[in-house]
Scaffold this active site. Structure first.
Site: not given
Lengths: 392, 392
Positions: B10, B117, B122, B124, B175, B178, B189, B193, B289
């Site tokens: 992706t 970054e 994402g 941001i 989408g 997962e 996750d 971060k 995304g």
């Protein structure tokens, strides 16, 4: 790095404070060597002087920070500083909105930097966020709560069911509003910030010929009526581009109560951009205030120190203001005798007696009508409804 | 500037798309010259290869973009690329959280850049926002909605009065989630971060030894109960520092319904930092995304192209994890037979039968208790209440 601060009001003294009480290696590398104060004012610090020439002629000086506000002498001093080969950082939205093109050209000719992060959005890294987004995307839409004073008033009117005057007094008491609050409540402060933002986004020096309607006439009843519809009102600056046409407007806008704008409290700002690949980005923070705004000034100084060049703008694009680019629904309150002035518009006749809901009006036309209405009913108010189809 | 993309999923294909369909002078200066795909996969583009050596040995190559995800071979390839004198940009939070210190050291030894970054937040500009804030302020508090999937689930469960399973299925269909959603809903996750963010803020490589509690067991009834209390639940990562001690936690937190977190919809992220002079800064946008995350990767590449160095981190600070740094109120749902496990805590005996409101518990202790409770009642759930006294 040697710094002169022009003006020692709220922001100027904030810049001095951050540098004098530096806690990081970056800020410890900064030194205030001059503070320009008005002639006749007492010199309470050794760096103070009342003579711009002394500052401009100091070969050891690197950066001039302009925090005087207003058009003159700020405009002249900034040009003189750039011409003297000094980098300039300013927090002054009035002078940047009016002369951004001239300042950029002058900085480029003299091979120095002209930065103004603090002029728009206070401590929020908005200008840099916008400049960054522009490296990859066209930014065709911006909207935001750019003014903390008006946001404080609208938020507190709703949350505490208070009148405009009650909240304005509280804001003045807290130092959020000036004794003369016109610039904040009539939208002219925001107008400058929108011009600066749109000028960067479009690389075109946006003139101030767009519609501006403030919150001077909003009542407690208006706010409660909007609340009964599930909405909250915010004073918003907004711009949109399509090809080489654009529109700008400042007006009260109604947001659904679960939107972030409707939940932006107190004197905070919330500014949004939209880009094709990045989608919606929103920046929230202190849009004014001593240390937050001074922080943005010092960030610009550090960018100069670290050689981090900001976006190069030429303002050579050809753009047309297009009044037809933006249609919106409005809720209007005015004396019933004036209703015929709105009867050529499409409206919802089922709407509550006191308020008329008009549909799909050209923004510029609605503002013209409102100007006419206000001549006859100085208490009239209007707010547009945020359009989710052009959702950011 | 010549770029190799490792992995063509992706994000990798998003980076390729932005560069191939470049619309700005900045992005037009970028060229994808290699795409590493797995051995045996069809080579659908001329730049594709399945051999890392070809890439590492190309003297014309400037930047390696790692978008493979996971620990290995990403870890090895990143080190090899840095050692080969290539700048590295990655979107891979797993490998950054685990090896950020090693990567920074290796980049510094080889005089190249290592930027990430896109690994956190994402699209941001969060990491850059944090790094910028750190030039002037200590950042002692960070909290955020760092995961779009879990936010989508919690927001939709509340807005549409839906069950966890219904919304999870919808998220998978769209989408956003997962087939195996564990990393998102169990908080791992977010854990990565938070480690990355806290490591930058504290210049200390934060280990993953802190409490993590996810949303796997939340029910429609829980969400509606919280709503009846005027609150909305969000899965939050949070860190706090005091002197050279710090705490980190990932857990569901309840926010009053007029707070921005409670109104962060769908799969958006909202990340907050607090600094002494800047106050509260919040960054909102697409935390995941294809194009938004790829945008962040390309931003890092452009920083390399423009010579804009990111913060230099050494990770040499001495920091202690302090479990006593953070106490909070919790609402706990568990089988009534297990209540005695909580009876040593201070609690509100007037609270609704099904839920126990416990007061002022050490966060680590509450997480330990919950682990025990889950052994006996695998459906149990807890959420802490956002503490306005430590408001960001």
């Amino acid at each position: 790095m040697n710094i002169a601060i022009l003006g020692f009001g709220t922001i100027g003294s904030g810049v001095y404070e951050i540098i004098e009480h530096a806690t990081t290696p970056e800020t410890k590398a900064l030194h205030v060597t001059h503070i320009l104060i008005r002639k006749g004012k007492p010199k309470t610090l050794p760096y103070m002087c009342d003579d711009i020439e002394t500052i401009l002629n100091d070969p050891a000086l690197d950066v001039v920070v302009e925090t005087m506000g207003g058009l003159e002498p700020a405009h002249t001093y900034i040009l003189q500083a750039l011409q003297a080969g000094k980098h300039v950082v300013t927090a002054n939205k009035v002078v940047v909105a009016a002369y951004v093109k001239e300042f950029h050209e002058c900085a480029s000719e003299n091979d120095v930097n002209f930065y103004y992060e603090a002029s728009t959005g206070g401590g929020i890294p908005w200008i840099q966020g916008l400049e960054k987004a522009l490296r990859i995307d066209q930014v065709n839409r911006i909207h935001g709560i750019f003014n903390g004073t008006s946001n404080f008033i609208l938020d507190h009117m709703q949350r505490y069911q208070a009148t405009f005057d009650e909240v304005l007094k509280e804001a003045q008491h807290l130092g959020y509003a000036e004794a003369d609050p016109s610039a904040d409540i009539d939208g002219f402060d925001i107008c400058n910030k929108l011009r600066i933002s749109a000028s960067i986004a479009y690389d075109y020096h946006v003139p101030d010929n767009f519609p501006v309607f403030g919150i001077r006439t909003i009542t407690k009843e208006d706010v409660q009526y909007f609340k009964s519809l599930g909405m909250a009102v915010r004073l918003i600056a907004k711009t949109k581009r399509q090809g080489n046409t654009y529109s700008c407007v400042v007006e009260p806008i109604l947001f659904k109560e679960n939107q972030l704008e409707a939940n932006t409290m107190d004197n905070y700002n919330l500014i949004t951009l939209h880009g094709d690949t990045i989608g919606d980005l929103k920046f929230f923070g202190q849009g004014a205030g001593k240390l937050a705004t001074a922080n943005a000034v010092v960030q610009d100084i550090l960018d100069i120190l670290e050689g981090k060049a900001h976006r190069v703008l030429h303002f050579q694009k050809e753009m047309q203001y297009d009044t037809t680019l933006c249609n919106r629904d409005y809720i209007v309150r005015c004396d019933k005798s004036l209703r015929p002035m709105l009867h050529h518009l499409s409206y919802d006749s089922s709407t509550f007696d006191k308020y008329l809901h008009v549909k799909n009006v050209e923004v510029a036309h609605m503002h013209e009508l409102m100007k006419e209405i206000l001549k006859h009913d100085a208490t009239a108010f209007m707010a547009s409804i945020h359009d989710h189809r052009e959702e950011l």
